[in-house]
Design a protein around this motif. Structure first.
Motif, PDB file in Angstrom:
ATOM      1  N   UNK A 177      24.109  54.092  36.278  1.00  0.00           N
ATOM      2  CA  UNK A 177      25.432  53.004  36.822  1.00  0.00           C
ATOM      3  C   UNK A 177      25.342  51.964  35.728  1.00  0.00           C
ATOM      4  N   UNK A 178      26.711  51.490  35.222  1.00  0.00           N
ATOM      5  CA  UNK A 178      27.111  50.353  34.521  1.00  0.00           C
ATOM      6  C   UNK A 178      27.733  49.461  35.276  1.00  0.00           C
ATOM      7  N   UNK A 179      27.250  48.327  36.032  1.00  0.00           N
ATOM      8  CA  UNK A 179      28.282  47.531  36.940  1.00  0.00           C
ATOM      9  C   UNK A 179      28.783  46.372  36.341  1.00  0.00           C
ATOM     10  N   UNK A 219      27.194  40.571  31.958  1.00  0.00           N
ATOM     11  CA  UNK A 219      27.850  42.009  32.307  1.00  0.00           C
ATOM     12  C   UNK A 219      28.636  42.365  31.055  1.00  0.00           C
ATOM     13  N   UNK A 220      29.588  41.657  30.309  1.00  0.00           N
ATOM     14  CA  UNK A 220      30.195  41.980  29.222  1.00  0.00           C
ATOM     15  C   UNK A 220      29.099  42.503  28.229  1.00  0.00           C
ATOM     16  N   UNK A 225      26.710  46.852  25.255  1.00  0.00           N
ATOM     17  CA  UNK A 225      25.269  47.640  24.850  1.00  0.00           C
ATOM     18  C   UNK A 225      25.125  48.911  24.939  1.00  0.00           C
ATOM     19  N   UNK A 226      25.871  49.529  26.160  1.00  0.00           N
ATOM     20  CA  UNK A 226      25.843  50.813  26.428  1.00  0.00           C
ATOM     21  C   UNK A 226      26.991  51.595  25.790  1.00  0.00           C
ATOM     22  N   UNK A 232      29.944  54.986  20.582  1.00  0.00           N
ATOM     23  CA  UNK A 232      31.490  54.635  20.778  1.00  0.00           C
ATOM     24  C   UNK A 232      32.056  53.504  19.978  1.00  0.00           C
ATOM     25  N   UNK A 233      33.097  53.797  19.191  1.00  0.00           N
ATOM     26  CA  UNK A 233      33.964  52.562  18.705  1.00  0.00           C
ATOM     27  C   UNK A 233      34.581  51.772  19.753  1.00  0.00           C
TER      28      UNK A 233
END
Length: 313
Positions: A177-179, A219-220, A225-226, A232-233
Protein backbone atom coordinates in the motif's frame (compact mmCIF):
# COMPACT_ATOMS: atom_id res chain seq x y z
CA UNK A 1 1.80 -9.91 -15.05
CA UNK A 2 0.37 -7.25 -17.36
CA UNK A 3 -0.08 -3.58 -16.48
CA UNK A 4 -2.38 -2.77 -19.40
CA UNK A 5 -5.03 -4.66 -21.35
CA UNK A 6 -6.61 -4.69 -24.80
CA UNK A 7 -10.13 -5.32 -23.45
CA UNK A 8 -12.49 -3.04 -21.53
CA UNK A 9 -16.16 -3.21 -20.71
CA UNK A 10 -18.32 -0.11 -20.77
CA UNK A 11 -21.91 0.54 -19.71
CA UNK A 12 -24.13 2.53 -22.08
CA UNK A 13 -26.36 4.83 -20.02
CA UNK A 14 -30.14 5.01 -20.25
CA UNK A 15 -30.82 7.64 -17.56
CA UNK A 16 -27.63 9.67 -17.26
CA UNK A 17 -27.87 12.96 -15.35
CA UNK A 18 -26.11 14.75 -12.52
CA UNK A 19 -26.31 12.41 -9.53
CA UNK A 20 -27.34 14.44 -6.48
CA UNK A 21 -26.07 11.73 -4.12
CA UNK A 22 -22.49 11.94 -5.42
CA UNK A 23 -22.39 15.73 -5.79
CA UNK A 24 -21.97 16.13 -2.02
CA UNK A 25 -18.24 15.32 -2.30
CA UNK A 26 -17.54 15.23 -6.05
CA UNK A 27 -16.79 18.88 -6.67
CA UNK A 28 -16.22 18.33 -10.39
CA UNK A 29 -19.96 17.97 -11.01
CA UNK A 30 -21.36 21.24 -12.37
CA UNK A 31 -24.53 22.08 -10.45
CA UNK A 32 -25.27 25.15 -12.58
CA UNK A 33 -25.14 23.10 -15.78
CA UNK A 34 -27.55 20.68 -14.13
CA UNK A 35 -30.07 23.52 -13.82
CA UNK A 36 -29.68 24.41 -17.53
CA UNK A 37 -29.71 20.94 -19.13
CA UNK A 38 -32.85 18.84 -18.84
CA UNK A 39 -32.31 15.23 -17.82
CA UNK A 40 -33.55 13.70 -21.07
CA UNK A 41 -31.32 16.01 -23.09
CA UNK A 42 -28.36 15.18 -20.83
CA UNK A 43 -28.96 11.47 -21.34
CA UNK A 44 -29.23 11.82 -25.12
CA UNK A 45 -26.03 13.85 -25.25
CA UNK A 46 -24.22 11.36 -23.00
CA UNK A 47 -25.35 8.46 -25.21
CA UNK A 48 -24.01 10.27 -28.28
CA UNK A 49 -20.66 10.89 -26.56
CA UNK A 50 -20.54 7.27 -25.36
CA UNK A 51 -21.25 5.89 -28.84
CA UNK A 52 -18.60 8.09 -30.48
CA UNK A 53 -16.06 7.14 -27.80
CA UNK A 54 -16.62 3.38 -28.07
CA UNK A 55 -16.48 3.60 -31.88
CA UNK A 56 -13.15 5.46 -31.66
CA UNK A 57 -11.75 2.76 -29.35
CA UNK A 58 -12.88 -0.06 -31.63
CA UNK A 59 -11.46 1.72 -34.68
CA UNK A 60 -8.07 1.61 -32.94
CA UNK A 61 -8.35 -2.15 -32.32
CA UNK A 62 -9.40 -2.05 -28.66
CA UNK A 63 -11.83 -4.82 -27.69
CA UNK A 64 -14.85 -3.05 -26.18
CA UNK A 65 -17.63 -5.04 -24.51
CA UNK A 66 -20.70 -2.79 -24.36
CA UNK A 67 -23.31 -3.56 -21.72
CA UNK A 68 -26.49 -1.50 -21.77
CA UNK A 69 -27.89 -0.22 -18.51
CA UNK A 70 -31.55 -0.98 -17.84
CA UNK A 71 -34.27 1.23 -16.39
CA UNK A 72 -35.10 -1.01 -13.45
CA UNK A 73 -33.23 1.18 -10.98
CA UNK A 74 -32.25 4.83 -10.67
CA UNK A 75 -28.60 4.55 -11.76
CA UNK A 76 -27.50 7.88 -13.27
CA UNK A 77 -23.78 7.02 -12.83
CA UNK A 78 -23.86 3.55 -14.40
CA UNK A 79 -21.58 4.93 -17.14
CA UNK A 80 -18.70 4.71 -14.58
CA UNK A 81 -18.43 0.93 -13.90
CA UNK A 82 -14.80 0.92 -12.77
CA UNK A 83 -15.93 2.11 -9.33
CA UNK A 84 -17.73 -1.10 -8.37
CA UNK A 85 -15.65 -3.85 -9.98
CA UNK A 86 -12.08 -4.81 -10.78
CA UNK A 87 -10.83 -7.94 -12.55
CA UNK A 88 -7.51 -9.71 -12.17
CA UNK A 89 -5.32 -12.06 -14.17
CA UNK A 90 -5.74 -15.01 -11.79
CA UNK A 91 -9.51 -15.00 -12.37
CA UNK A 92 -10.40 -12.95 -9.29
CA UNK A 93 -13.14 -10.33 -9.40
CA UNK A 94 -13.45 -7.75 -6.62
CA UNK A 95 -16.73 -6.01 -5.81
CA UNK A 96 -16.51 -2.71 -3.96
CA UNK A 97 -18.60 -0.73 -1.44
CA UNK A 98 -20.02 2.48 -2.86
CA UNK A 99 -20.62 5.80 -1.10
CA UNK A 100 -23.88 6.75 -2.88
CA UNK A 101 -26.83 4.45 -2.25
CA UNK A 102 -28.08 4.66 -5.82
CA UNK A 103 -24.65 3.68 -7.12
CA UNK A 104 -24.86 0.37 -5.25
CA UNK A 105 -27.65 -0.59 -7.65
CA UNK A 106 -25.10 -0.59 -10.50
CA UNK A 107 -23.68 -3.93 -9.33
CA UNK A 108 -25.51 -6.36 -11.59
CA UNK A 109 -24.86 -10.11 -11.92
CA UNK A 110 -25.58 -9.75 -15.65
CA UNK A 111 -22.24 -7.98 -16.05
CA UNK A 112 -20.33 -11.03 -14.80
CA UNK A 113 -22.53 -13.27 -16.94
CA UNK A 114 -21.66 -11.18 -20.00
CA UNK A 115 -17.93 -11.41 -19.29
CA UNK A 116 -18.21 -15.19 -19.04
CA UNK A 117 -20.22 -15.33 -22.27
CA UNK A 118 -17.40 -13.34 -23.88
CA UNK A 119 -15.08 -16.21 -22.99
CA UNK A 120 -13.49 -14.96 -19.78
CA UNK A 121 -13.02 -17.15 -16.73
CA UNK A 122 -14.07 -15.98 -13.25
CA UNK A 123 -12.73 -18.27 -10.52
CA UNK A 124 -13.26 -16.25 -7.36
CA UNK A 125 -15.28 -13.24 -6.21
CA UNK A 126 -13.92 -11.12 -3.36
CA UNK A 127 -16.83 -9.08 -2.05
CA UNK A 128 -16.16 -5.99 0.09
CA UNK A 129 -19.67 -4.59 -0.22
CA UNK A 130 -20.77 -5.45 3.34
CA UNK A 131 -18.56 -2.53 4.48
CA UNK A 132 -21.37 -0.25 3.26
CA UNK A 133 -23.39 -1.32 6.31
CA UNK A 134 -20.73 0.23 8.56
CA UNK A 135 -20.30 3.32 6.40
CA UNK A 136 -16.91 2.42 4.90
CA UNK A 137 -16.22 2.72 1.18
CA UNK A 138 -13.55 1.89 -1.39
CA UNK A 139 -14.63 2.71 -4.92
CA UNK A 140 -12.72 0.31 -7.13
CA UNK A 141 -10.08 1.58 -9.50
CA UNK A 142 -11.38 5.07 -8.86
CA UNK A 143 -9.92 4.81 -5.35
CA UNK A 144 -7.18 2.30 -6.18
CA UNK A 145 -4.40 2.87 -8.68
CA UNK A 146 -2.88 -0.55 -9.24
CA UNK A 147 0.68 -1.07 -10.37
CA UNK A 148 -0.03 -4.68 -11.27
CA UNK A 149 3.56 -5.48 -12.31
CA UNK A 150 5.28 -4.14 -9.18
CA UNK A 151 2.35 -5.13 -6.93
CA UNK A 152 1.84 -1.67 -5.46
CA UNK A 153 -1.48 0.07 -4.87
CA UNK A 154 -1.74 3.85 -4.60
CA UNK A 155 -4.71 5.32 -2.76
CA UNK A 156 -5.70 8.85 -1.83
CA UNK A 157 -7.82 8.69 1.31
CA UNK A 158 -11.21 10.41 1.06
CA UNK A 159 -14.86 9.86 2.07
CA UNK A 160 -14.89 7.33 -0.80
CA UNK A 161 -11.66 5.54 0.15
CA UNK A 162 -11.31 4.17 3.67
CA UNK A 163 -7.72 3.48 4.74
CA UNK A 164 -8.44 0.26 6.69
CA UNK A 165 -10.44 -1.16 3.80
CA UNK A 166 -7.62 -0.21 1.43
CA UNK A 167 -5.13 -2.08 3.62
CA UNK A 168 -7.45 -5.08 3.69
CA UNK A 169 -7.57 -5.07 -0.12
CA UNK A 170 -3.76 -4.91 -0.26
CA UNK A 171 -3.45 -7.87 2.12
CA UNK A 172 -5.98 -9.92 0.13
CA UNK A 173 -4.39 -9.18 -3.24
CA UNK A 174 -0.78 -8.98 -1.98
CA UNK A 175 -0.11 -5.38 -2.95
CA UNK A 176 2.16 -2.94 -1.12
CA UNK A 177 0.00 0.00 0.00
CA UNK A 178 1.07 3.57 -0.82
CA UNK A 179 -1.24 5.87 1.16
CA UNK A 180 -1.63 9.64 0.87
CA UNK A 181 -4.31 12.32 0.68
CA UNK A 182 -4.75 14.54 -2.38
CA UNK A 183 -6.64 17.83 -2.06
CA UNK A 184 -8.40 20.37 -4.22
CA UNK A 185 -9.39 23.94 -3.42
CA UNK A 186 -13.15 24.39 -3.02
CA UNK A 187 -14.37 27.84 -1.92
CA UNK A 188 -10.93 28.61 -0.44
CA UNK A 189 -10.85 25.34 1.52
CA UNK A 190 -8.55 22.37 0.90
CA UNK A 191 -10.84 19.32 0.63
CA UNK A 192 -9.96 15.72 -0.30
CA UNK A 193 -10.24 14.80 -3.97
CA UNK A 194 -12.93 12.14 -4.15
CA UNK A 195 -11.04 9.60 -6.32
CA UNK A 196 -7.33 8.90 -6.73
CA UNK A 197 -7.70 8.42 -10.48
CA UNK A 198 -8.71 12.07 -10.91
CA UNK A 199 -5.21 13.26 -10.00
CA UNK A 200 -3.05 10.30 -11.02
CA UNK A 201 -2.67 7.77 -13.85
CA UNK A 202 -0.25 4.86 -14.18
CA UNK A 203 1.14 3.62 -17.48
CA UNK A 204 3.64 0.85 -18.05
CA UNK A 205 6.63 3.21 -17.96
CA UNK A 206 5.28 6.48 -16.65
CA UNK A 207 3.01 8.11 -14.10
CA UNK A 208 0.93 11.22 -14.66
CA UNK A 209 0.37 12.86 -11.29
CA UNK A 210 -0.57 16.16 -9.68
CA UNK A 211 2.08 16.38 -6.96
CA UNK A 212 0.82 19.82 -5.92
CA UNK A 213 -2.42 18.23 -4.69
CA UNK A 214 -0.54 16.15 -2.08
CA UNK A 215 -0.18 18.80 0.63
CA UNK A 216 1.83 16.68 3.06
CA UNK A 217 5.48 16.82 1.97
CA UNK A 218 6.40 13.45 3.45
CA UNK A 219 3.48 11.77 1.67
CA UNK A 220 4.46 13.43 -1.60
CA UNK A 221 8.07 12.32 -1.14
CA UNK A 222 6.97 8.74 -0.42
CA UNK A 223 4.78 8.55 -3.54
CA UNK A 224 7.65 9.86 -5.67
CA UNK A 225 10.06 7.36 -4.10
CA UNK A 226 7.85 4.42 -5.05
CA UNK A 227 7.30 5.65 -8.60
CA UNK A 228 10.97 6.31 -9.22
CA UNK A 229 12.22 3.06 -7.72
CA UNK A 230 9.95 1.24 -10.16
CA UNK A 231 11.41 3.14 -13.09
CA UNK A 232 8.38 5.30 -13.90
CA UNK A 233 8.93 8.61 -15.66
CA UNK A 234 6.99 11.11 -13.54
CA UNK A 235 5.00 13.57 -15.66
CA UNK A 236 3.63 16.28 -13.37
CA UNK A 237 0.34 18.04 -14.02
CA UNK A 238 -1.11 21.12 -12.32
CA UNK A 239 -4.24 21.47 -10.21
CA UNK A 240 -5.87 23.43 -13.06
CA UNK A 241 -5.15 20.50 -15.37
CA UNK A 242 -6.71 18.13 -12.83
CA UNK A 243 -9.84 20.31 -13.04
CA UNK A 244 -9.81 19.55 -16.78
CA UNK A 245 -9.57 15.79 -16.00
CA UNK A 246 -5.96 15.52 -17.16
CA UNK A 247 -5.28 13.00 -14.40
CA UNK A 248 -8.11 10.74 -15.55
CA UNK A 249 -6.26 8.86 -18.29
CA UNK A 250 -5.73 5.19 -19.07
CA UNK A 251 -3.15 3.35 -21.15
CA UNK A 252 -4.29 0.35 -23.18
CA UNK A 253 -2.93 -1.67 -26.10
CA UNK A 254 -4.69 -2.93 -29.19
CA UNK A 255 -4.72 -6.32 -30.86
CA UNK A 256 -1.50 -5.48 -32.72
CA UNK A 257 0.26 -4.53 -29.47
CA UNK A 258 0.26 -0.78 -30.18
CA UNK A 259 0.02 1.36 -27.05
CA UNK A 260 -2.67 4.03 -26.72
CA UNK A 261 -3.29 6.60 -24.02
CA UNK A 262 -6.95 7.49 -23.65
CA UNK A 263 -7.93 10.88 -22.25
CA UNK A 264 -10.77 13.30 -22.93
CA UNK A 265 -10.45 16.15 -25.39
CA UNK A 266 -10.79 18.62 -22.51
CA UNK A 267 -7.84 16.93 -20.79
CA UNK A 268 -5.80 16.94 -24.00
CA UNK A 269 -6.45 20.63 -24.64
CA UNK A 270 -5.23 21.45 -21.11
CA UNK A 271 -1.80 19.83 -21.62
CA UNK A 272 1.32 21.71 -22.65
CA UNK A 273 3.27 20.81 -25.78
CA UNK A 274 6.05 19.46 -23.56
CA UNK A 275 3.67 17.18 -21.62
CA UNK A 276 2.18 15.86 -24.86
CA UNK A 277 5.66 15.22 -26.25
CA UNK A 278 6.61 13.22 -23.14
CA UNK A 279 3.45 11.12 -23.35
CA UNK A 280 3.75 10.51 -27.09
CA UNK A 281 7.15 8.88 -26.51
CA UNK A 282 5.23 5.96 -25.06
CA UNK A 283 1.95 5.84 -26.95
CA UNK A 284 -0.42 7.47 -29.39
CA UNK A 285 -3.01 9.69 -27.66
CA UNK A 286 -6.72 9.22 -28.31
CA UNK A 287 -8.87 12.07 -26.98
CA UNK A 288 -12.62 11.85 -27.58
CA UNK A 289 -14.91 14.69 -26.52
CA UNK A 290 -17.22 13.76 -23.63
CA UNK A 291 -18.20 17.21 -22.43
CA UNK A 292 -21.67 16.37 -21.09
CA UNK A 293 -20.41 13.31 -19.21
CA UNK A 294 -17.60 15.27 -17.59
CA UNK A 295 -19.72 18.33 -16.76
CA UNK A 296 -22.60 16.51 -15.11
CA UNK A 297 -20.98 13.21 -14.10
CA UNK A 298 -17.80 14.67 -12.61
CA UNK A 299 -15.78 11.82 -14.13
CA UNK A 300 -13.96 11.24 -17.38
CA UNK A 301 -12.77 8.55 -19.78
CA UNK A 302 -10.85 6.43 -17.30
CA UNK A 303 -13.93 6.12 -15.10
CA UNK A 304 -15.92 4.88 -18.10
CA UNK A 305 -13.59 1.99 -18.89
CA UNK A 306 -13.47 -1.09 -16.66
CA UNK A 307 -10.38 -3.07 -17.63
CA UNK A 308 -10.75 -6.79 -18.24
CA UNK A 309 -7.69 -8.76 -17.09
CA UNK A 310 -9.45 -12.11 -16.64
CA UNK A 311 -7.98 -15.22 -18.28
CA UNK A 312 -9.76 -16.75 -21.25
CA UNK A 313 -11.77 -19.86 -20.35
Amino acid sequence: MKQITDTVFMVRPVQFRLNEQTAVNNYYQDQEAHQRIKNDIANNQAQGEFDAFTTALRNKGIHVIIISDDEKNDTPDSIFPNNWISTHQNGDVALYPMFAENRRLERRPQVLDTLEKEGFSITNIIDYTSAEDEGFFLEGTGSLLLDRVNKKAYCSISPRADEELFIEFCEDFEYTPVVFTAYQTVADKRLPIYHTNVMMALGENYAVICLDSIDDKSERKNVLKHLKEDGKEVIAITENQVNAFAGNMMQVHNEAGDRLLIMSDQAYQSLTADQIKKLEKYNEILHPSIETIETLGGGSVRCMMAEVFLPKS
